[in-house]
Design an enzyme around this catalytic site. Sequence first.
Site, PDB file in Angstrom:
ATOM      1  N   GLY A  80       1.026  -1.187   0.075  1.00 15.11           N
ATOM      2  CA  GLY A  80      -0.004  -0.070   0.031  1.00 15.11           C
ATOM      3  C   GLY A  80       0.752   1.159   0.016  1.00 15.11           C
ATOM      4  N   ASN A  81       0.306   2.416   0.324  1.00 14.19           N
ATOM      5  CA  ASN A  81       1.024   3.601   0.246  1.00 14.19           C
ATOM      6  C   ASN A  81       0.329   4.562   1.294  1.00 14.19           C
ATOM      7  OD1 ASN A  81      -0.824   5.465  -1.082  1.00 14.19           O
ATOM      8  ND2 ASN A  81      -0.548   3.918  -2.664  1.00 14.19           N
ATOM      9  N   ARG A  82       0.849   5.846   1.533  1.00 10.82           N
ATOM     10  CA  ARG A  82       0.444   6.446   2.690  1.00 10.82           C
ATOM     11  C   ARG A  82      -0.593   7.487   2.136  1.00 10.82           C
ATOM     12  NH1 ARG A  82       5.974   8.704   5.406  1.00 10.82           N
ATOM     13  NH2 ARG A  82       4.275   9.964   6.540  1.00 10.82           N
ATOM     14  N   SER A  83      -1.296   7.349   1.135  1.00  8.81           N
ATOM     15  CA  SER A  83      -2.354   8.389   0.991  1.00  8.81           C
ATOM     16  C   SER A  83      -3.420   8.283   1.779  1.00  8.81           C
ATOM     17  CB  SER A  83      -2.731   8.211  -0.575  1.00  8.81           C
ATOM     18  OG  SER A  83      -3.923   8.899  -0.689  1.00  8.81           O
ATOM     19  N   ALA A  95      -3.705   7.904  -5.050  1.00  7.50           N
ATOM     20  CA  ALA A  95      -2.065   7.278  -5.283  1.00  7.50           C
ATOM     21  C   ALA A  95      -2.269   5.950  -5.849  1.00  7.50           C
ATOM     22  CB  ALA A  95      -1.376   7.545  -3.741  1.00  7.50           C
TER      23      ALA A  95
END
Length: 221
Positions: free
Chosen positions: A29-32, A95
């Site tokens: 995943g990512n930090r959005s 994102a």
Amino acid sequence: STSASLSGLRLVVSAGPTYEDIDPVRFIGNRSSGKMGFAIAGAAARRGAQVVLVAGPVSLPTPADVQRVDVRSAAQMHEAVLAALPADAYIGAAAVADFAPAQAASSKIKKQAGQDSMTLTLVRTRDILADVADHPHRPRIVVGFAAETDHVEAYARGKLEKKRLDLIAANRVGMAGTGFESDDNALTVYAADGAVHALGPAAKTQLADALLDLIAQRLTE
Ligand code: C5P
């Protein structure tokens, strides 16, 4: 307020991260946080637009009068966004993962005794924004976001051209108090017609309205 009406217009907004499953318990995943895209969707609905918000996994309430479609992966987001066309504008604030495991394992991957490394093979995801801009039902205005740690302007202008966008909103990530997870942000918006607009630093809700002003201008001229 004096903000331009979006009544009679249909907007599709994507927001949040995507999660790419590795196995039933793990993902990439990512930090959005999704805050910017949710703010845009909410502000557009307040101006009278019909809004479809395609949301990755986030913990945010659905803005009033917004039609929300929840997705998890980049592939699901791609499908949901294209299914929401035709529209007058598409704002790609999500994102999206650039790479995903070729196939999620059906059972949990176990570490083996003595194993001290593992290799995951990732494959490119499809570019939602580029596909929307290339679509037979291309919205009149296609807007991308560029979160960059450096060379912000050069990368943003590159994406504007390569993905055939009308506007790209660039922000520098990795600075305290702006960008991912924060309630505030600062954007520089580059237009295909050469215009440059510096928005903020301001609350994401205020930036959403400023960005919608630029979009409304272009949709009504
Ligand atoms: O190329 P890059 O990922 O930096 O571009 C960011 C912009 O492209 C964002 O607007 C993002 O939503 C969009 N994007 C997309 N599909 C992808 C990758 C990025 O729509 N697979």
